[in-house]
Design an enzyme around this catalytic site. Structure first.
Site, PDB file in Angstrom:
ATOM      1  N   HIS A  61       0.832  -1.202   0.000  1.00 55.01           N
ATOM      2  CA  HIS A  61       0.000   0.000   0.000  1.00 55.01           C
ATOM      3  C   HIS A  61       0.867   1.253   0.000  1.00 55.01           C
ATOM      4  O   HIS A  61       2.090   1.175   0.185  1.00 55.01           O
ATOM      5  CB  HIS A  61      -0.950   0.002   1.210  1.00 55.01           C
ATOM      6  CG  HIS A  61      -0.263   0.024   2.529  1.00 55.01           C
ATOM      7  ND1 HIS A  61      -0.159  -1.068   3.346  1.00 55.01           N
ATOM      8  CD2 HIS A  61       0.374   1.028   3.177  1.00 55.01           C
ATOM      9  CE1 HIS A  61       0.499  -0.742   4.441  1.00 55.01           C
ATOM     10  NE2 HIS A  61       0.842   0.513   4.366  1.00 55.01           N
TER      11      HIS A  61
HETATM   12  P1  TYD Z   1      -2.284  -3.224   7.363  1.00 53.82           P
HETATM   13  O1  TYD Z   1      -1.800  -1.839   7.559  1.00 53.82           O
HETATM   14  O2  TYD Z   1      -2.996  -3.535   6.094  1.00 53.82           O
HETATM   15  O3  TYD Z   1      -1.078  -4.244   7.515  1.00 53.82           O
HETATM   16  P2  TYD Z   1       0.272  -4.398   6.699  1.00 53.82           P
HETATM   17  O4  TYD Z   1       0.422  -3.241   5.781  1.00 53.82           O
HETATM   18  O5  TYD Z   1       1.317  -4.442   7.740  1.00 53.82           O
HETATM   19  O6  TYD Z   1       0.222  -5.679   5.967  1.00 53.82           O
HETATM   20  O7  TYD Z   1      -3.191  -3.601   8.591  1.00 53.82           O
HETATM   21  C1  TYD Z   1      -3.718  -4.896   8.776  1.00 53.82           C
HETATM   22  C2  TYD Z   1      -4.965  -4.764   9.621  1.00 53.82           C
HETATM   23  O8  TYD Z   1      -4.672  -4.209  10.896  1.00 53.82           O
HETATM   24  C3  TYD Z   1      -6.013  -3.864   8.972  1.00 53.82           C
HETATM   25  O9  TYD Z   1      -7.234  -4.568   8.943  1.00 53.82           O
HETATM   26  C4  TYD Z   1      -6.152  -2.701   9.868  1.00 53.82           C
HETATM   27  C5  TYD Z   1      -5.512  -3.092  11.165  1.00 53.82           C
HETATM   28  N1  TYD Z   1      -4.719  -2.000  11.725  1.00 53.82           N
HETATM   29  C6  TYD Z   1      -5.224  -1.233  12.748  1.00 53.82           C
HETATM   30  O10 TYD Z   1      -6.361  -1.438  13.202  1.00 53.82           O
HETATM   31  N2  TYD Z   1      -4.456  -0.227  13.264  1.00 53.82           N
HETATM   32  C7  TYD Z   1      -3.219   0.034  12.799  1.00 53.82           C
HETATM   33  O11 TYD Z   1      -2.532   0.954  13.299  1.00 53.82           O
HETATM   34  C8  TYD Z   1      -2.703  -0.756  11.714  1.00 53.82           C
HETATM   35  C9  TYD Z   1      -1.331  -0.513  11.135  1.00 53.82           C
HETATM   36  C10 TYD Z   1      -3.480  -1.769  11.208  1.00 53.82           C
END
Ligand code: TYD
Length: 147
Positions: A61
């Protein structure tokens, strides 16, 4: 989500490794990160990834406004950065080195070692609307064209 000015103009050149101070005692090391001193933003959120299964990829992302510092608190992993035109792979494996990632940069997190802990200091609280999770949409929003 309102798009900040950095989103469209940022490049890989704006992302950099920051050498963090490491204080050594006979009982081990300590590294501290102060808002506005070691990092150019105020930290509003800290989160960490851990227990990542072997072979998993995270990230995938870009952010409109958020900037962050990524640290390998334990173990190692690769951060693959893409500004829509150029790509760079950076291996993080030292707790006193942080990678500054500015808004408008696509990132993927790969090659996690067993037991790795990926620590993030973020300039914003969690807001899903700040994420772009589709790479083509990212390029279109950044450059106005599908490159
Ligand atoms: P995501 O940022 O997509 O993870 P990565 O980029 O590390 O693979 O987040 C995964 C899940 O965690 C998403 O459903 C949202 C949740 N999340 C939170 O609730 N708070 C946060 O600060 C973060 C980073 C993620």
């Amino acid at each position: 989500m309102e798009i900040g000015s950095v989103f469209k103009t940022s490049t890989l050149g704006n992302c950099k490794i920051i050498d963090l101070p490491k204080f050594t005692t006979s009982a081990g090391h300590i590294t501290a990160i102060n808002n506005g001193i070691e990092i150019p933003f105020d930290t509003k959120r800290v989160y960490y990834l851990y227990d990542i299964p072997s072979g998993e990829t995270r990230g995938g992302h870009a952010h409109y406004n958020l900037q962050q510092l990524i640290v390998a608190a334990t173990g190692s992993f690769d951060v693959v950065l893409h500004d829509g035109q150029n790509k760079r792979r950076i291996t993080l494996n030292q707790p006193n080195k942080g990678l500054l990632v500015v808004p408008g940069i696509w990132r993927e997190l790969e090659n996690f070692s067993a037991g790795a802990v990926l620590l993030v200091l973020a300039s914003e609280i969690y807001v899903e609307l700040d994420y772009i999770r589709d790479k083509n949409s990212f390029k279109i929003k950044k450059y106005g064209i599908n490159i």
